[in-house]
Structures are given as structure tokens and as C-alpha cells.
Design a protein around this motif. Structure first.
Motif, PDB file in Angstrom:
ATOM      1  N   LEU A 126       0.773  -1.181  -0.007  1.00 37.47           N
ATOM      2  CA  LEU A 126      -0.095  -0.019  -0.060  1.00 37.47           C
ATOM      3  C   LEU A 126       0.983   1.175  -0.066  1.00 37.47           C
ATOM      4  CD1 LEU A 126      -2.995  -0.884   2.317  1.00 37.47           C
ATOM      5  CD2 LEU A 126      -3.170  -0.513  -0.021  1.00 37.47           C
ATOM      6  N   SER A 127       2.116   1.275   0.817  1.00 35.11           N
ATOM      7  CA  SER A 127       2.857   2.514   0.944  1.00 35.11           C
ATOM      8  C   SER A 127       3.562   2.743  -0.384  1.00 35.11           C
ATOM      9  CB  SER A 127       3.772   2.173   2.202  1.00 35.11           C
ATOM     10  OG  SER A 127       4.659   1.446   1.986  1.00 35.11           O
ATOM     11  N   LEU A 128       3.682   1.851  -1.180  1.00 29.47           N
ATOM     12  CA  LEU A 128       4.269   1.670  -2.562  1.00 29.47           C
ATOM     13  C   LEU A 128       3.349   2.062  -3.628  1.00 29.47           C
ATOM     14  CD1 LEU A 128       6.809  -1.319  -2.211  1.00 29.47           C
ATOM     15  CD2 LEU A 128       7.464   1.320  -2.331  1.00 29.47           C
TER      16      LEU A 128
ATOM     17  N   ASN B 139       7.310  -3.283  -8.088  1.00 33.23           N
ATOM     18  CA  ASN B 139       7.806  -4.684  -8.105  1.00 33.23           C
ATOM     19  C   ASN B 139       9.162  -4.764  -8.740  1.00 33.23           C
ATOM     20  OD1 ASN B 139       7.276  -7.692  -7.600  1.00 33.23           O
ATOM     21  ND2 ASN B 139       7.424  -7.647  -9.624  1.00 33.23           N
ATOM     22  N   ALA B 140       9.178  -4.087 -10.008  1.00 30.13           N
ATOM     23  CA  ALA B 140      10.405  -4.043 -10.814  1.00 30.13           C
ATOM     24  C   ALA B 140      11.431  -3.465  -9.764  1.00 30.13           C
ATOM     25  CB  ALA B 140      10.002  -3.307 -12.059  1.00 30.13           C
ATOM     26  N   ASP B 141      11.320  -2.441  -9.203  1.00 28.61           N
ATOM     27  CA  ASP B 141      12.330  -1.632  -8.509  1.00 28.61           C
ATOM     28  C   ASP B 141      12.629  -2.362  -7.414  1.00 28.61           C
ATOM     29  OD1 ASP B 141      12.217   0.528 -10.316  1.00 28.61           O
ATOM     30  OD2 ASP B 141      10.634   1.602  -8.847  1.00 28.61           O
ATOM     31  N   SER B 142      11.855  -3.156  -6.765  1.00 27.43           N
ATOM     32  CA  SER B 142      12.243  -3.955  -5.700  1.00 27.43           C
ATOM     33  C   SER B 142      13.245  -5.162  -6.201  1.00 27.43           C
ATOM     34  CB  SER B 142      11.085  -4.370  -5.076  1.00 27.43           C
ATOM     35  OG  SER B 142      11.301  -5.374  -3.944  1.00 27.43           O
TER      36      SER B 142
ATOM     37  N   VAL C 269      11.460  11.942  -2.484  1.00 23.37           N
ATOM     38  CA  VAL C 269      11.912  10.898  -2.240  1.00 23.37           C
ATOM     39  C   VAL C 269      11.196   9.996  -1.409  1.00 23.37           C
ATOM     40  CG1 VAL C 269      13.878   9.915  -0.637  1.00 23.37           C
ATOM     41  CG2 VAL C 269      14.365  11.986  -2.348  1.00 23.37           C
ATOM     42  N   THR C 270      10.148  10.440  -0.650  1.00 23.55           N
ATOM     43  CA  THR C 270       9.274   9.881   0.103  1.00 23.55           C
ATOM     44  C   THR C 270       8.679   8.412  -0.219  1.00 23.55           C
ATOM     45  OG1 THR C 270       8.450  11.922   1.319  1.00 23.55           O
ATOM     46  CG2 THR C 270       7.028   9.835   1.373  1.00 23.55           C
ATOM     47  N   PRO C 271       8.392   8.438  -1.695  1.00 25.16           N
ATOM     48  CA  PRO C 271       7.581   6.989  -2.194  1.00 25.16           C
ATOM     49  C   PRO C 271       8.690   6.080  -2.220  1.00 25.16           C
ATOM     50  CG  PRO C 271       7.025   8.981  -3.633  1.00 25.16           C
ATOM     51  CD  PRO C 271       7.894   9.684  -2.485  1.00 25.16           C
ATOM     52  N   TRP C 272      10.065   6.468  -2.429  1.00 21.90           N
ATOM     53  CA  TRP C 272      10.987   5.611  -2.117  1.00 21.90           C
ATOM     54  C   TRP C 272      11.320   4.696  -0.823  1.00 21.90           C
ATOM     55  CZ3 TRP C 272      15.214   9.160  -4.893  1.00 21.90           C
ATOM     56  CH2 TRP C 272      14.523   9.563  -6.184  1.00 21.90           C
ATOM     57  N   LYS C 273      10.959   5.332   0.108  1.00 17.23           N
ATOM     58  CA  LYS C 273      11.446   4.972   1.401  1.00 17.23           C
ATOM     59  C   LYS C 273      11.147   3.479   1.864  1.00 17.23           C
ATOM     60  CE  LYS C 273      11.515   9.333   3.944  1.00 17.23           C
ATOM     61  NZ  LYS C 273      11.079  10.251   4.660  1.00 17.23           N
ATOM     62  N   PRO C 274       9.768   2.993   1.437  1.00 19.49           N
ATOM     63  CA  PRO C 274       9.514   1.434   1.603  1.00 19.49           C
ATOM     64  C   PRO C 274      10.341   0.673   0.992  1.00 19.49           C
ATOM     65  CG  PRO C 274       7.553   3.076   1.234  1.00 19.49           C
ATOM     66  CD  PRO C 274       8.625   3.608   1.156  1.00 19.49           C
ATOM     67  N   LEU C 275      11.079   1.076  -0.201  1.00 18.34           N
ATOM     68  CA  LEU C 275      11.857   0.185  -1.102  1.00 18.34           C
ATOM     69  C   LEU C 275      13.274   0.007  -0.349  1.00 18.34           C
ATOM     70  CD1 LEU C 275      11.228   1.705  -4.487  1.00 18.34           C
ATOM     71  CD2 LEU C 275      10.729  -0.790  -3.812  1.00 18.34           C
ATOM     72  N   LEU C 276      13.550   1.307   0.371  1.00 17.54           N
ATOM     73  CA  LEU C 276      14.783   1.206   0.926  1.00 17.54           C
ATOM     74  C   LEU C 276      14.976   0.762   2.433  1.00 17.54           C
ATOM     75  CD1 LEU C 276      15.963   4.774  -0.368  1.00 17.54           C
ATOM     76  CD2 LEU C 276      16.655   2.370  -1.184  1.00 17.54           C
ATOM     77  N   ALA C 277      13.719   0.681   3.111  1.00 18.03           N
ATOM     78  CA  ALA C 277      13.755   0.464   4.723  1.00 18.03           C
ATOM     79  C   ALA C 277      14.095  -1.187   4.762  1.00 18.03           C
ATOM     80  CB  ALA C 277      12.252   0.716   4.995  1.00 18.03           C
ATOM     81  N   PRO C 278      13.508  -2.074   3.996  1.00 16.35           N
ATOM     82  CA  PRO C 278      13.879  -3.455   4.267  1.00 16.35           C
ATOM     83  C   PRO C 278      15.668  -3.739   4.490  1.00 16.35           C
ATOM     84  CG  PRO C 278      12.416  -3.192   2.419  1.00 16.35           C
ATOM     85  CD  PRO C 278      12.749  -1.986   2.779  1.00 16.35           C
ATOM     86  N   TYR C 279      16.292  -2.497   3.925  1.00 13.77           N
ATOM     87  CA  TYR C 279      17.977  -2.640   3.985  1.00 13.77           C
ATOM     88  C   TYR C 279      18.441  -1.723   4.995  1.00 13.77           C
ATOM     89  CZ  TYR C 279      16.787  -4.806  -0.289  1.00 13.77           C
ATOM     90  OH  TYR C 279      16.108  -5.626  -1.295  1.00 13.77           O
ATOM     91  N   GLY C 280      17.555  -1.396   6.023  1.00 14.88           N
ATOM     92  CA  GLY C 280      17.969  -0.514   7.233  1.00 14.88           C
ATOM     93  C   GLY C 280      18.245   0.773   6.890  1.00 14.88           C
ATOM     94  N   LEU C 281      17.773   1.252   5.715  1.00 18.07           N
ATOM     95  CA  LEU C 281      17.944   2.632   5.309  1.00 18.07           C
ATOM     96  C   LEU C 281      16.627   3.421   5.810  1.00 18.07           C
ATOM     97  CD1 LEU C 281      19.576   2.077   1.755  1.00 18.07           C
ATOM     98  CD2 LEU C 281      20.829   2.907   3.858  1.00 18.07           C
TER      99      LEU C 281
ATOM    100  N   ALA D   5      26.060  -1.152  -1.806  1.00 14.41           N
ATOM    101  CA  ALA D   5      24.649  -1.436  -2.475  1.00 14.41           C
ATOM    102  C   ALA D   5      23.450  -0.279  -2.118  1.00 14.41           C
ATOM    103  CB  ALA D   5      24.242  -2.742  -1.947  1.00 14.41           C
ATOM    104  N   SER D   6      23.792   0.155  -1.005  1.00 16.07           N
ATOM    105  CA  SER D   6      22.787   1.217  -0.687  1.00 16.07           C
ATOM    106  C   SER D   6      22.994   2.549  -1.462  1.00 16.07           C
ATOM    107  CB  SER D   6      22.700   1.689   0.989  1.00 16.07           C
ATOM    108  OG  SER D   6      22.700   0.808   1.661  1.00 16.07           O
ATOM    109  N   MET D   7      24.107   3.104  -1.675  1.00 13.11           N
ATOM    110  CA  MET D   7      24.432   4.038  -2.692  1.00 13.11           C
ATOM    111  C   MET D   7      23.865   3.708  -3.982  1.00 13.11           C
ATOM    112  SD  MET D   7      27.958   5.127  -1.151  1.00 13.11           S
ATOM    113  CE  MET D   7      28.317   6.142  -2.509  1.00 13.11           C
ATOM    114  N   ALA D   8      24.040   2.324  -4.484  1.00  9.90           N
ATOM    115  CA  ALA D   8      23.691   2.027  -5.788  1.00  9.90           C
ATOM    116  C   ALA D   8      21.964   2.000  -5.867  1.00  9.90           C
ATOM    117  CB  ALA D   8      24.090   0.647  -6.029  1.00  9.90           C
ATOM    118  N   ALA D   9      21.383   1.723  -4.928  1.00 12.89           N
ATOM    119  CA  ALA D   9      20.011   1.800  -4.813  1.00 12.89           C
ATOM    120  C   ALA D   9      19.427   2.918  -4.996  1.00 12.89           C
ATOM    121  CB  ALA D   9      19.386   1.001  -3.726  1.00 12.89           C
ATOM    122  N   LEU D  10      19.832   4.040  -4.413  1.00 14.67           N
ATOM    123  CA  LEU D  10      19.500   5.381  -4.447  1.00 14.67           C
ATOM    124  C   LEU D  10      19.891   5.896  -5.536  1.00 14.67           C
ATOM    125  CD1 LEU D  10      18.235   7.926  -2.944  1.00 14.67           C
ATOM    126  CD2 LEU D  10      20.350   8.411  -2.130  1.00 14.67           C
ATOM    127  N   THR D  11      21.035   5.673  -6.249  1.00 18.36           N
ATOM    128  CA  THR D  11      21.513   6.159  -7.663  1.00 18.36           C
ATOM    129  C   THR D  11      20.264   5.667  -8.732  1.00 18.36           C
ATOM    130  OG1 THR D  11      23.756   6.262  -6.812  1.00 18.36           O
ATOM    131  CG2 THR D  11      23.022   6.260  -9.308  1.00 18.36           C
TER     132      THR D  11
END
Length: 452
Positions: free
Chosen positions: A9-11, A20-23, A372-384, A440-446
Motif C-alpha cells: 500500500l505504501s508503495l 515490483n520491478a524496482d524492488s 524521495v518519500t515514495p522510495w522509502k519503503p523500497l529502502l527500509a528493508p535494507y536498514g535505510l 549497495a545502498s548508494m547504488a539503490a539510491l542512484t
């Protein structure tokens, strides 16, 4: 605990198929970095085979040559050097320091501060004035300071959870203490090291001489040494302190920003930078500061290439020259971008160590941060999870003047100042897994910046 349904829902603002593709792509980046990453071995070579690499030094040039060769070997679309004239300060023979009470001498560890002048050849021995702030120093009768050594002994605040905030509250002593002391006739300055750790490892770092103020030598003393000196002064205010250092500043030297890029397929004229600084202080291998940031930035480009991800925009890894004692690499890069009318839409800097990733600080408008807000759920599983207004970074800072949004990579801060600017900032202090997670975190944001 959030359920998968809540996550979806948050995504939803991204669209189901897009999220899904981004994840999947982000997961692939982490898999590649953790399973086949090259950052750790690159760091091993940079620290062990190149070693300390202060701007203007032979090792500084060796690092430039190595980084260019690595990026060329990885087959990035373009690898080039940008010439930068940098300061060339040399430490010289090892420093000496002790304080004397009666006939008893107590040796203490010190390091000359970067950019400092030398003491006279025989050193300086004088009485000591201990203070914890500039206002306290200014309140003292100049006659009592004249001919003395000023000892700045304000510790970093241990109650600050963010250690960079604690560092910011203490580092003025190191940067400007020589000027405040010289105005009152002092002959030298000793500064408590910028760390909360009690040990015998002094922390160097740059000072800045003001125009029109006498140049007096400045050195950092270890925290244990500072405590011993402070206690001795409490019991014997008339003690004397001796120190000798042999540093000098030579004419500026030629160095380079090392730049590698993947060319954008749709909007090649829009540029995203990932970077760290290649120089380090001369007393250590410069692992956390900032070898980790350099190899993580190169790894971002390698991850895209290894996974066959063709970026829409041009992505550059920039290894900046001269962050430690001049920031000339960052300024030169921003000047080049302005001269060439390049459009930098975003820049990410890693210069806070190779520790466990926590998030990103953002320098931009509230509207830009909201994107950036919509991306947060994509990054949160990695501790970001710590993503919001914050600091970008010193080297990418000059790009802000042209409207570039800045992102500062934020690893866990608790251990950084245990190593910062010391002899113990070595390869062995870096965790391979934490380093790879950061890359990997920097690559994900990039990836997200490029895609959206």
C-alpha cells in the motif's frame, strides 16, 4: 510490524508494476554487492599497497594512478582525470612532547595539526593556560597568555547520539585555536583530540591560519594525554610543557580528481554523481576516511554494469582530491561543471566511514525531499530508515550553488571518531559486510534517482 500488504500500500504511489520491478532490481544490487563485490579488495589494495596519501605526496599520485587503472579495467564508458593544484604540507620528523613538574618529565602523544608551522628547531617550552572555549580565553588578561602555550581541552559532548554533532561542537578549537591564541601573544597551541575514546592515539586534522595573525604551531594531544596534563595543571599550575614538530608547507603540487562514468541512454546530459575523497592524512591508511567512500562509489558503477542496467542519465563516480586540507577537488569539479554548463541533478557523497548503513541526509528544498518519500519503503528493508533533511558532504557541497540536490550517505556514526585522522584508521578496522551494504545502498539510491 508492517505486513507485506502494508508495504504494498505504501508503495502504491509508484504503481504496482513499477514498485515490483524496482524492488527486484534493488535486491539484485544487494545480491551482487554481497556475493561478488569488489569494494573490499579494492580497499585492501588502496590501504595496504598505496597507504597514506596526503595531497601533494608521492602516494597521492600513486592513488590517482591506481584508481584510474581500476576504472579503466572495469570498462566504464569514460575515465578521465581533472587536474587540480593542491597544498603540499609535510609532517617531517616525529613530534616530541612532555610536561615537566620539578625534575619529573611526563611524555604525552601529540601530532602536528595539518597545515601547522614548525616549532623552532629546539622546540618550545613554556607555561600552559588551559581553557575550554574561545570566550573563556578572551576573558583572560593578555599579559597572562603572552609567551604561554594555550591548551584547548573541551571534549566532544558524549551525550550527543549523533557523533558528528558532537564533533561539530568541539572542532572549532582545532580549526581556529591557533588564531585566537596568537592574538593574545601565545607561542603555541595544544588541542584535545576530537574523539570520545580515552586512548593514546592523537587525532590530527587541519587548522586554518587567519590573515594578519602571527603564525604559531598547533598540535593535537591524545585524550589520555590531555587528561594527564589537565590533572597535572590542577595540582601544579606552574608546570611547563615542551613540544617539537618539524612540519613545513611546500609549493602547491599537481594532483587530480579521478572520474569514471556510465553514459546515460536517454538523458546523457543529466548527471548523477557518487563520490568520496581519495586523499587521506599522512599518519594512517585512510580506510574509513575516506577509502571506503571511494571504493563504494566505484562499486556503484560496477554494479550497474555487472547487472546490465543501462542508466537513463549519466552516472559519474568522482574521487575528489584534497578534501582533508583544502577542498580544492570539490571546488574544481563544481567549477568545471559550471564552465561546461553541465546539468547535475543529484550528487551522493560517502565520507562518514564504512559502517552499517542507516540512511541519507538530503540538502534541497522541501519539495525535492518529498519526491524521495515514495522510495522509502523500497529502502527500509535494507536498514535505510534515516532519510530526510541533513548534510550532503564537503566535496559535493559546491554543486549546491547550481541547484544540485545533495545526498550524504549516513552509516552508523558511533565508531567513526574512534579512528578519524589517526594511525588506527586501517584496513582491518573496516567490516567487509558493512562496506558492501553501503555500496549497495548508494547504488539503490542512484538507481531510483536515475529512474525517477
Amino acid at each position: 510490524m508492517k505486513t507485506f500488504f502494508t508495504l504494498c500500500l505504501s508503495l502504491s504511489t509508484l504503481g504496482a508494476s513499477a514498485q515490483n520491478a524496482d524492488s527486484v532490481t534493488i535486491r539484485m544490487m544487494y545480491n551482487e554487492a554481497l556475493g561478488k563485490g569488489k569494494a573490499y579488495e579494492w580497499l585492501r589494495y588502496l590501504t595496504k599497497q598505496v597507504g597514506p596519501r596526503l595531497s601533494g605526496s608521492a602516494n597521492g599520485q600513486k592513488a590517482v594512478d591506481w584508481a584510474k587503472q581500476v576504472m579503466e579495467k572495469e570498462g566504464f564508458d569514460r575515465v578521465f582525470l581533472q587536474e587540480v593544484m593542491v597544498p603540499h604540507w609535510v609532517r617531517g620528523a616525529k613530534e616530541e612532547a612532555y610536561f615537566t613538574v620539578g625534575k619529573q618529565k611526563t611524555t604525552v602523544p601529540i601530532l602536528a595539526l595539518g597545515g601547522s608551522v614548525a616549532t623552532p628547531p629546539r622546540g618550545i617550552e613554556a607555561g600552559v593556560i588551559e581553557v575550554t572555549s574561545f570566550p573563556q580565553l578572551r576573558a583572560i588578561d593578555p599579559a597572562q597568555v603572552k609567551g604561554k602555550i594555550v591548551f584547548f581541552n573541551r571534549p566532544m559532548d558524549p551525550t550527543k547520539i549523533n557523533t558528528f554533532e558532537a564533533y561539530g561542537g568541539a572542532v572549532d578549537q582545532r580549526a581556529n585555536g591557533v588564531n585566537e591564541a596568537a592574538k593574545l601573544g601565545a607561542v603555541g597551541v595544544i588541542v584535545r583530540s576530537m574523539t570520545n575514546v580515552r586512548d593514546d592515539n592523537p587525532h590530527t586534522g587541519g587548522l586554518r591560519y587567519a590573515t594578519g595573525v602571527p603564525l604559531i604551531p598547533g598540535a593535537a594531544i591524545s585524550t589520555n594525554g590531555a587528561d594527564r596534563l589537565s590533572e597535572a595543571l590542577r595540582q601544579n599550575p606552574a608546570l611547563t610543557f615542551f613540544f617539537k614538530q618539524n612540519c613545513e608547507t611546500l609549493p602547491d603540487a599537481k594532483s587530480y580528481n579521478v572520474i569514471g562514468e556510465l553514459r546515460g541512454t536517454e538523458k546523457p546530459d543529466e548527471i548523477i554523481v557518487v563520490g568520496g575523497h581519495l586523499d587521506s592524512w599522512d599518519v594512517a591508511e585512510g580506510a574509513h576516511d575516506d577509502g571506503t567512500g571511494c571504493v563504494q562509489s566505484m562499486e556503484v558503477l560496477r554494479l550497474f554494469k555487472a547487472l546490465g542496467i543501462k542508466p537513463n542519465r549519466t552516472i559519474r563516480a568522482v574521487l575528489f582530491a584534497n578534501e582533508e586540507n583544502g577542498l580544492r577537488g570539490g571546488v574544481a569539479y563544481a567549477d568545471m561543471a559550471k564552465t561546461k554548463n553541465e546539468k547535475h541533478i543529484a550528487a551522493i557523497e560517502s565520507d562518514a566511514g564504512g559502517f552499517t548503513p542507516r540512511g541519507f541526509g538530503i540538502v534541497g528544498t522541501s519539495a525535492q525531499r518529498e519526491k524521495v518519500t515514495p522510495w522509502k519503503p523500497l529502502l527500509a528493508p535494507y536498514g535505510l530508515t534515516d532519510i530526510g533533511a541533513g548534510s550532503g558532504g564537503a566535496d559535493i557541497g559546491p554543486l549546491a550553488q547550481s541547484g544540485t540536490v545533495l545526498f550524504g550517505f549516513k552509516p552508523d556514526s558511533q565508531r567513526y571518531f574512534d579512528y578519524h585522522h589517526t594511525t588506527v584508521d586501517r584496513f582491518e578496522a573496516v567490516s567487509q559486510r558493512e562496506l558492501e551494504l553501503g555500496a549497495a545502498s548508494m547504488a539503490a539510491l542512484t538507481y531510483l534517482l536515475d529512474r525517477y
